[in-house]
Design an enzyme around this catalytic site. Structure first.
Site, PDB file in Angstrom:
ATOM      1  N   LYS A 120      77.656  49.389  46.054  1.00  0.00           N
ATOM      2  CA  LYS A 120      76.597  48.420  45.775  1.00  0.00           C
ATOM      3  C   LYS A 120      76.183  48.544  44.317  1.00  0.00           C
ATOM      4  CE  LYS A 120      72.124  46.920  47.710  1.00  0.00           C
ATOM      5  NZ  LYS A 120      71.066  47.236  48.716  1.00  0.00           N
ATOM      6  N   SER A 147      69.966  43.407  51.808  1.00  0.00           N
ATOM      7  CA  SER A 147      70.439  43.115  50.472  1.00  0.00           C
ATOM      8  C   SER A 147      71.853  43.636  50.183  1.00  0.00           C
ATOM      9  CB  SER A 147      69.479  43.715  49.443  1.00  0.00           C
ATOM     10  OG  SER A 147      69.482  45.121  49.500  1.00  0.00           O
ATOM     11  N   SER A 180      68.353  46.974  54.607  1.00  0.00           N
ATOM     12  CA  SER A 180      69.398  46.418  53.736  1.00  0.00           C
ATOM     13  C   SER A 180      70.803  46.978  53.962  1.00  0.00           C
ATOM     14  CB  SER A 180      69.021  46.608  52.270  1.00  0.00           C
ATOM     15  OG  SER A 180      68.054  45.657  51.907  1.00  0.00           O
TER      16      SER A 180
END
Lengths: 94, 481
Positions: free
Chosen positions: B80, B155, B179
């Site tokens: 990420k 996310s 997330s």
């Protein structure tokens, strides 16, 4: 109910410039969101202490010893503006 | 044998050991697939192809020489884009950090490199991890590989989409209010949020420091355990990092839940939870019962206060954490300035996206004079009550079982103009962050549109072993629904 004036004040505190259109939009959003957030006030918390973390926290100490740090040149590579030794900025006082 | 890109990390690792596959071939196979399929999925922001292939060659040479190799030696991984990677752009999917190249590795990245993992690239997310759909990326929207018209969740939407789309066998995500788990549920993969403090946050760009936690996103539970083994552990660079003895989580992968007590908190099956989701999750509950687990309904009465308390706390912390972006030391600087004040204001106003500004405004509001007690302090008290709720149910149960998200993946653009509706996607995941406990999301079937449904298992603080054991058992025994 949050007013446009309050949003302008909060934007000021947050160091954000908002356009007239953004102020309008955020005012409407924030009225909804704050009304929702207000739900916390219907829970009885008499005698309850606040928690800043979910788990117990404690101070962490270490010896104050000299360690290798970052290379200045490498750090300054990310600076939008520098003179090779320091960050460069407009003068603070005239 | 399956196609290379469909393999799990442990299958890849075994194939290296048995000399069925070469590290270079695996890494190249992923880049070839990325070049074709990522046009549609749009998971990657940055690819590290040159470094990855060089690293693959070096690792293969060690395998050839018969050296003892690390648990992830030669296994590709996607990261990420809010975890600092030395020499590789770390953007947080924000204009603010579009050109930021960290001078150091996050602790998790260092640990992955030490274990021999090969970073394929950095993946998309909601800007600064604020969102539930990855539509708030400043660069582009990521699509759900199961159905390209749907969001991948967020996310960590990029992390979930690249694993589900076979563009990386495993990935790392971060979870502040769901997330990791919600995108894992939306894309039909496994996502584990460890106990707060188990994994170091050093080098993770902070959103809400008291809630953020990094964790594995994988195709199966075994890979989640292997990846957790690599990233967990005390780190003196993170003062909230827990000092615990190192565990081998793969030892928890036991196919047996007999006698394990599972509570079903009724508040997680209430209004606002889609009926197809409930149906699939309750079918999984039945499977657990058939496997010998003891299942009972239980209650976490403060659940309805979690989401508002979470948004108050998370945004308050975010407004403070994002104060560091001033256009001076790193990150975006406006071209339009004369004074210091102009640099601060214009850089922030031009560099942050709409959702980030909204959360800074909410956070600043709840911390401002006159509202601090009514919102921030009150939310911190709610956190205490939520913790007490969890402590109480865990006196009686080993695990809790709930849906991960109130719905399956929704259509792209369907919630983007209604922030409050988007926040509701976190309804069932935030209580876990508020109380700091670990939880895993794993697939338990699909809805009538073919979109994956996720079930969430929740355990006591630092009891990732029971979590993994139950998840593994379910995975070995579930029937395709």
């Amino acid at each position: 109910m949050i007013s446009k004036e309050e949003i302008k004040h909060i934007a000021e505190l947050s160091m954000l410039n908002l356009s007239e259109e953004e102020i309008q939009k955020y005012t409407v959003n924030m009225q909804d969101i704050v009304e929702f957030a207000n739900k916390v006030n219907s829970l009885d918390t008499e005698g309850i202490t606040e928690s800043a973390f979910a788990l117990d926290t404690f101070n962490v100490f270490r010896k104050d010893e000299v360690r290798e740090s970052f290379d200045r040149e490498e750090l300054l590579k990310n600076a939008p503006s520098s003179n090779g030794e320091a960050y460069s900025l407009p003068s603070m006082m005239n | 044998m399956k196609n290379i890109c469909e393999l799990t990390a442990h299958e890849i690792r075994e194939a290296y050991e048995s000399k069925e596959l070469k590290v270079t071939d695996v890494v190249k196979a992923f880049y070839e697939k990325i070049k074709v399929d990522d046009e549609k999925i749009k998971g990657y922001i940055t690819l590290c192809e040159e470094e990855a292939i060089a690293q693959a060659e070096a690792i293969q040479a060690k395998y050839d020489a018969g050296e003892k190799m690390g648990a992830l030696a030669g296994v590709p991984i996607a990261i990420k884009d809010n975890m600092c990677t030395r020499g590789v752009k770390t953007t947080c999917a924000s204009r603010m950090l579009e050109n930021f190249i960290p001078p150091y590795d996050a602790t998790v990245i260092k640990k992955l490199k030490d274990a021999g993992a090969i970073i394929l690239g950095k993946v998309n997310m909601d800007e600064f991890a604020m969102g539930a759909s990855t539509e708030h990326s400043a660069f582009f929207k990521t699509h759900n590989p199961v159905n390209l018209n749907k969001v991948p969740g967020g996310s960590s939407g990029g992390s979930a989409a690249v694993v589900a789309g076979d563009l990386s066998p495993i990935s790392l995500g971060s979870d502040t209010g769901g997330s990791i788990r919600q995108p894992a549920a939306f894309c039909g993969i496994v996502g584990l949020k460890p106990t707060y403090g188990l994994v170091s946050r050093y080098g993770l760009v902070a959103f809400a420091s008291s809630l953020d936690q990094i964790g594995p996103m994988t195709k199966d539970v075994t890979d989640a355990a292997i990846l957790l083994n690599t990233i967990a552990g005390h780190d003196e660079m993170d003062s909230t990092s827990a000092k615990l003895d190192k565990k081998d989580y793969t030892k928890a992968l036991v196919n047996d839940v007999k006698g394990i007590k599972i509570g079903i908190p009724k508040e997680f099956f209430g209004e606002g939870v889609n009926s197809e989701v409930k149906e699939k999750v309750l079918a999984a509950v039945k499977t657990f019962e058939e496997l010998g687990a003891i299942v009972e309904e239980c209650s976490l009465p403060a659940t309805e206060y979690c989401l508002p308390a979470y948004y108050i706390i998370a945004c308050a912390e975010a407004s403070s954490n994002l104060g560091r972006f001033d256009g001076i030391r790193y990150g975006y600087r406006t071209k339009n300035y004369e004074t210091m004040q102009d640099i601060f204001r214009n850089s922030r106003s031009e560099g942050f996206g709409e959702e980030v500004k909204r959360r800074i405004i909410l956070g600043t509001y709840v911390l401002s004079s006159g509202y601090y007690d009514a919102y921030y302090k009150k939310a911190q008290k709610v956190r205490t009550i939520v913790k007490q709720n969890f402590d109480k149910v865990f006196e009686k149960y080993d695990l809790l079982l709930t849906p991960t998200a109130p719905s399956t993946a929704f259509d792209i653009d369907s919630k983007i103009n209604n922030p409050l509706e988007m926040y509701m996607a976190d309804l069932l995941t935030v209580p876990v962050n508020v109380s700091g406990v670990p939880a895993i999301s794993m697939p338990c079937g699909s809805d009538s549109e073919g979109m994956p449904v996720g079930l969430q298992l929740i355990a006591k603080h630092f009891d990732e072993e029971t979590l993994l054991r139950a998840a593994y058992t379910y995975e070995q025994n579930r029937e395709v629904q």
